[in-house]
Design an enzyme around this catalytic site. Structure first.
Site, PDB file in Angstrom:
ATOM      1  N   LYS A  52       0.836  -1.207   0.000  1.00 15.68           N
ATOM      2  CA  LYS A  52       0.000   0.000   0.000  1.00 15.68           C
ATOM      3  C   LYS A  52       0.869   1.254   0.000  1.00 15.68           C
ATOM      4  O   LYS A  52       1.521   1.558   0.996  1.00 15.68           O
ATOM      5  CB  LYS A  52      -0.931   0.051   1.204  1.00 15.68           C
ATOM      6  CG  LYS A  52      -1.996   1.137   1.027  1.00 15.68           C
ATOM      7  CD  LYS A  52      -2.628   1.602   2.313  1.00 15.68           C
ATOM      8  CE  LYS A  52      -1.960   2.790   2.924  1.00 15.68           C
ATOM      9  NZ  LYS A  52      -2.101   4.067   2.218  1.00 15.68           N
TER      10      LYS A  52
ATOM     11  N   GLY B  58       6.670   4.450   8.631  1.00 14.40           N
ATOM     12  CA  GLY B  58       5.809   5.605   8.826  1.00 14.40           C
ATOM     13  C   GLY B  58       5.963   6.148  10.229  1.00 14.40           C
ATOM     14  O   GLY B  58       7.009   5.979  10.856  1.00 14.40           O
ATOM     15  N   SER B  59       4.905   6.776  10.719  1.00 13.68           N
ATOM     16  CA  SER B  59       5.003   7.456  12.004  1.00 13.68           C
ATOM     17  C   SER B  59       5.005   6.456  13.162  1.00 13.68           C
ATOM     18  O   SER B  59       4.477   5.346  13.057  1.00 13.68           O
ATOM     19  CB  SER B  59       3.836   8.423  12.179  1.00 13.68           C
ATOM     20  OG  SER B  59       2.655   7.692  12.425  1.00 13.68           O
ATOM     21  N   THR B  60       5.599   6.885  14.273  1.00 18.64           N
ATOM     22  CA  THR B  60       5.643   6.026  15.449  1.00 18.64           C
ATOM     23  C   THR B  60       4.235   5.776  15.990  1.00 18.64           C
ATOM     24  O   THR B  60       3.926   4.663  16.434  1.00 18.64           O
ATOM     25  CB  THR B  60       6.556   6.651  16.520  1.00 18.64           C
ATOM     26  OG1 THR B  60       7.914   6.584  16.050  1.00 18.64           O
ATOM     27  CG2 THR B  60       6.472   5.901  17.837  1.00 18.64           C
TER      28      THR B  60
ATOM     29  N   GLY C 178       2.708   3.202  13.874  1.00 14.64           N
ATOM     30  CA  GLY C 178       3.493   1.985  14.083  1.00 14.64           C
ATOM     31  C   GLY C 178       3.067   1.240  15.340  1.00 14.64           C
ATOM     32  O   GLY C 178       3.001   0.007  15.357  1.00 14.64           O
TER      33      GLY C 178
ATOM     34  N   GLU D 288       9.646   0.567  10.776  1.00  9.94           N
ATOM     35  CA  GLU D 288      10.660   1.609  10.602  1.00  9.94           C
ATOM     36  C   GLU D 288       9.927   2.919  10.823  1.00  9.94           C
ATOM     37  O   GLU D 288       9.148   3.349   9.980  1.00  9.94           O
ATOM     38  CB  GLU D 288      11.279   1.503   9.207  1.00  9.94           C
ATOM     39  CG  GLU D 288      12.662   2.109   9.130  1.00  9.94           C
ATOM     40  CD  GLU D 288      12.615   3.570   8.765  1.00  9.94           C
ATOM     41  OE1 GLU D 288      12.486   4.388   9.699  1.00  9.94           O
ATOM     42  OE2 GLU D 288      12.669   3.888   7.582  1.00  9.94           O
TER      43      GLU D 288
ATOM     44  N   CYS E 204      12.924  10.412   7.908  1.00 15.21           N
ATOM     45  CA  CYS E 204      12.820   9.908   9.281  1.00 15.21           C
ATOM     46  C   CYS E 204      14.174   9.962   9.990  1.00 15.21           C
ATOM     47  O   CYS E 204      14.242  10.103  11.203  1.00 15.21           O
ATOM     48  CB  CYS E 204      12.264   8.500   9.293  1.00 15.21           C
ATOM     49  SG  CYS E 204      13.000   7.443   8.050  1.00 15.21           S
TER      50      CYS E 204
ATOM     51  N   GLU F 109       9.104  14.906  16.253  1.00 18.37           N
ATOM     52  CA  GLU F 109       9.576  14.861  14.879  1.00 18.37           C
ATOM     53  C   GLU F 109       8.808  15.917  14.078  1.00 18.37           C
ATOM     54  O   GLU F 109       7.590  15.852  13.974  1.00 18.37           O
ATOM     55  CB  GLU F 109       9.325  13.467  14.313  1.00 18.37           C
ATOM     56  CG  GLU F 109       9.974  13.247  12.977  1.00 18.37           C
ATOM     57  CD  GLU F 109       9.796  11.817  12.480  1.00 18.37           C
ATOM     58  OE1 GLU F 109       8.732  11.232  12.734  1.00 18.37           O
ATOM     59  OE2 GLU F 109      10.720  11.304  11.827  1.00 18.37           O
TER      60      GLU F 109
END
Lengths: 281, 499
Positions: free
Chosen positions: B198, B250-252, B255, B272, B306, B403
């Site tokens: 995706k 992607g974002s934490t 995640g 990641e 990132c 971030e």
């Protein structure tokens, strides 16, 4: 002459190199398979777990900072000291219902496993570290580093071999451990703690919390200073709400198996660090 | 403070020659369809419920195409196609044959590199200089590298039996669309898995072009499936019961949600996630090179990286002069049309991201940071943000902890190496870090102590297919690239009794 009365042992927790009772004052009774009283084993609380994590964190950089050679010698020393106490471990396993020959074999396998893993301390880096041929003028290499503080949930059976097979690889990599050992047969774990305490393993590197697994597990999974958990000894159908806690600090969650010893069991609890530097004049 | 070792550079006078004539890259090499279906089972198909969403160019806000929005039913179709392809073809295909398909992909990517680069820049807003020289070449290199692993897996993990995991679900972000697609697809395919990928909602076009390329190379239908959509599409993929392994970049925050689902389903996952890298400059660094490194470290790809070096930790003794140099250098950075071959900083990927960056910088200033932005003109249309330096930042400031994912550098100082390590590690993240010093032993001392998966010493933002990439702590787990990048896509088990 009157028959000599046994000196009974008090089975306590192992935290930061010391053997405290649970701060909660709680114990559980361990009985033999025949139903006779054997011992009151400390029943660790949430507070004990947090103390253990703090001890493990304090000890971590020192343990990781030792040379691999030194870590190998210390873990080998664990095997040496265990060897001298084989009959004690076998007797404790028999108390838990393990048949005599099987108990002896389990103790011997556990000792041999320490020897096997001790030898990996200064070798697994060869197997899993790499020098990477990047397409540019750089020197680039990857090395394993410890993940940090690891929570180990050891299986109920085999109580001793299962514990050693999950704990040893964690220590080889330079991590420190907070262990929830077998709930049904906790005695060998406490005796192993005594071995560890007398084998030059620094205090806090291994912490042993006897008690109720399902009571301690949510606190272990939710603790933000625990970097990884080994759920080998936890049931497969853990409450999802409890498992969710592991994601609060993106814990590494490992479900291993007893009897699958490999360098991978070590690197499951390692981070790979890659370093780049230009090459030039 | 001035220091004699590093003489001040000459001030550029007016008309120093920094004005460049426009050098726009032609877009004629790209043809964009009006509508794009989902790439399932080797064909582009319409979404079951017929939903489409627009994708625009962030540098002009122009409509580019309508892209299918995959529902849970579409995801199910894609997973079924991947399952069939794994069972019938790919899972049992000899590694040598898999390798040849992957080499074909790498080669065709190289052949069509300019087309992919232009489309990447159109859809995502990154400078053509970067998509042309970095993103697409690295994507091709990634396929080429892992192609060679497909028939050598027996040598990758000696003493271990290896099996493909089956159907892999992969979700990638918008900052490096093609590079992330290759980082995900290449190791998965080499290991014998089939994939449902995706792409990000704002950057779907190059992934769909990759779908066309997969048809051209004759990849068996269903080996790679591409489902476009927003968060719900990703959630449907993560929750699908027939997916054997998940990989997410992607974002934490997202995640963590994915990890929860994966844990509940007991499905292996690699993550990641975000970063807040410390970029550490010692007084004994090669200062001019360090200035370039720090600028590249945070303004590369508009800071949508990132592993961006978003926290500059500069030694106190050189802090003032170093920041002055950074400001001077930043004033020569060219911001604008990403299709211009001279552009250094392109468009912010979306209006939402632009709003987030603006908000965090405002918070930074409110919390006491000192703002510097070069006096450059920005295009009238599109999403642009001036590259920014925030100095006097403290560790407690939000811009030092969160971030930003934009062209914003926070400057902090330190006195001793110990303090640099403590400050660098004072974050839940642990993806990357940078060190600038001419003293070798100090580099290794620092590298040993920094909690980060990638350490760049006297360089920054280098990537290579052979070099593992991934984070410590809340930056995720698992590695992409190199030998280490294969392991997550293989099920490793004992071979026989050990001796």
């Amino acid at each position: 002459m009157a028959e000599r009365l046994d000196v009974q042992k008090t089975y306590k927790l192992f935290i930061g190199g010391a053997f405290p009772r649970s701060e909660s004052g709680r114990t559980t009774v361990v009985s033999s398979v025949e139903g006779e009283f054997v011992a009151n084993v400390a029943k660790a609380s949430r507070k004990d777990l947090r103390d253990a994590v703090r001890a493990a964190r304090s000890a971590q950089s020192g343990w990781a900072g030792r040379t691999a050679y030194n870590r190998g010698q210390i873990l080998y020393r664990v095997a040496e000291v265990m060897e001298g106490r084989r009959s004690q471990f076998a007797a404790e396993l028999r108390t838990c219902g393990v048949e005599q020959r099987a108990a002896r074999r389990e103790v011997e396998q556990a000792i041999d496993l320490w020897v096997w893993y001790a030898g990996w301390c200064d070798k697994f880096q060869h197997i899993v570290g790499t020098v990477n041929p990047v397409a540019g003028p750089f020197f680039n290499f990857t090395v394993p580093e410890p993940t940090g503080v690891v929570g180990v949930v050891a299986p109920d059976q085999p109580a001793l071999l299962g514990l050693v097979s999950r704990l040893a690889p964690v220590l080889v990599g330079g991590n420190t451990a907070v262990v929830i050992p077998s709930e049904t047969s906790p005695l060998p774990a406490i005796s192993l703690s005594e071995v560890i305490a007398t084998s030059d393993v620094p205090g806090g590197v291994v912490n042993m919390l006897t008690g109720t697994r399902n009571e301690l597990l949510p606190w272990m999974l939710g603790h933000s200073d625990v970097n990884a958990v080994d759920l080998t000894g936890a049931s497969d159908d853990l409450d999802p709400a409890v498992l969710d806690e592991a994601a609060t600090n993106v814990k590494r969650v490992v479900r291993g198996s007893v009897g699958d010893e490999s360098p991978q069991s070590i690197t499951d609890f390692c981070e790979m660090k890659t370093v780049w530097h230009p090459i030039g004049r | 403070m001035t220091d004699n070792k590093h003489p001040e550079p000459v001030e550029p006078s007016h008309g120093f020659g920094l004005d460049y004539a426009p050098a726009p890259e032609s877009t004629s090499i790209v043809s964009i369809d009006d509508d794009y279906g989902l790439f399932i089972g080797g064909e582009f198909v319409e979404p079951i419920d017929g939903g489409y969403f627009p994708t625009i160019s962030p540098s002009t806000e122009q409509h580019l195409a309508n892209v299918a929005s995959a529902s849970a039913a579409d995801v199910d179709r894609a997973v079924s196609a991947a399952r069939r392809a794994h069972t019938d073809v790919w899972g049992s295909m000899p590694g040598k044959e898999r390798a040849k398909y992957m080499f074909r992909i790498a080669r065709q990517l190289q052949e069509r590199a300019r087309e992919f680069a232009v489309l990447e820049t159109l859809d995502g807003g990154k400078p053509i200089k970067e998509s042309r020289d970095i993103d697409i070449p690295l994507a091709a290199a990634h396929f080429f590298y892992y192609a060679g692993w497909a028939d050598k897996l027996d040598y990758a993990y000696p003493g271990r039996r290896h099996d493909s995991r089956g159907v892999v679900g992969q979700i990638i972000p918008w900052n490096f669309p093609m590079m992330m697609a290759s980082w995900k697809l290449a190791p998965a395919l080499a290991a014998g898995n089939t994939v449902v990928l995706k792409p990000a909602e704002t950057t779907p076009l190059t992934a769909l072009l990759l779908g066309e390329l997969m048809q051209d190379v004759g990849l068996p239908p269903g080996v790679v499936n591409i489902v476009t959509g927003a968060g719900e599409t990703g959630a449907a993929l993560v929750e699908h019961r027939d997916v054997d392994k998940l990989a997410f970049t992607g974002s934490t925050a997202v995640g963590k949600q994915i990890q929860r689902t994966a844990l509940a389903r007991n499905v292996p996952v690699t993550l990641e996630l975000g970063g807040k890298a410390a970029h550490i400059v010692f007084e004994d660094a090669a200062i001019d090179q360090a200035v370039e490194g720090v600028i590249n470290g945070i303004y590369f790809n508009q800071g949508h990286v990132c592993c961006a070096g978003s926290r500059l930790l500069v030694q106190e003794s050189i802090a003032d002069s170093f920041v002055d140099r950074l400001k001077r250098r930043l004033s020569t950075v060219r911001v604008g049309d990403p299709l211009d071959k001279n552009t250094d900083v392109g468009a912010i990927n979306s209006s939402q991201q632009l709003a987030k960056i603006s908000e965090l910088v405002e918070v930074g200033v409110r919390e006491g940071a000192e703002l510097f932005q070069p006096d450059c003109s920005l295009p009238d249309r599109g999403f642009f943000y001036r590259p920014t330096i925030l100095s006097n930042v403290e560790q407690t400031h939000r811009v030092a902890r969160e971030e930003v994912f934009g062209p914003v550098l926070s400057v902090l100082t330190f006195r001793t190496p110990e303090e640099a390590v403590a400050k660098a590690n004072n974050t839940p993240y642990g993806l990357s870090a940078g060190i600038w010093t001419e003293k070798g032993s100090k580099i290794l001392w620092m590298a040993d102590r920094l909690d980060a998966g990638v350490i760049w010493a006297n360089t920054f933002n280098q990537f290579d297919p052979t070099s593992p990439f991934g984070g410590y702590k809340e930056s995720g787990f698992g590695r992409e690239g190199g030998l280490h990048g294969l392991a997550p896509y293989l099920s490793l088990s004992p071979m026989k009794g050990r001796s």
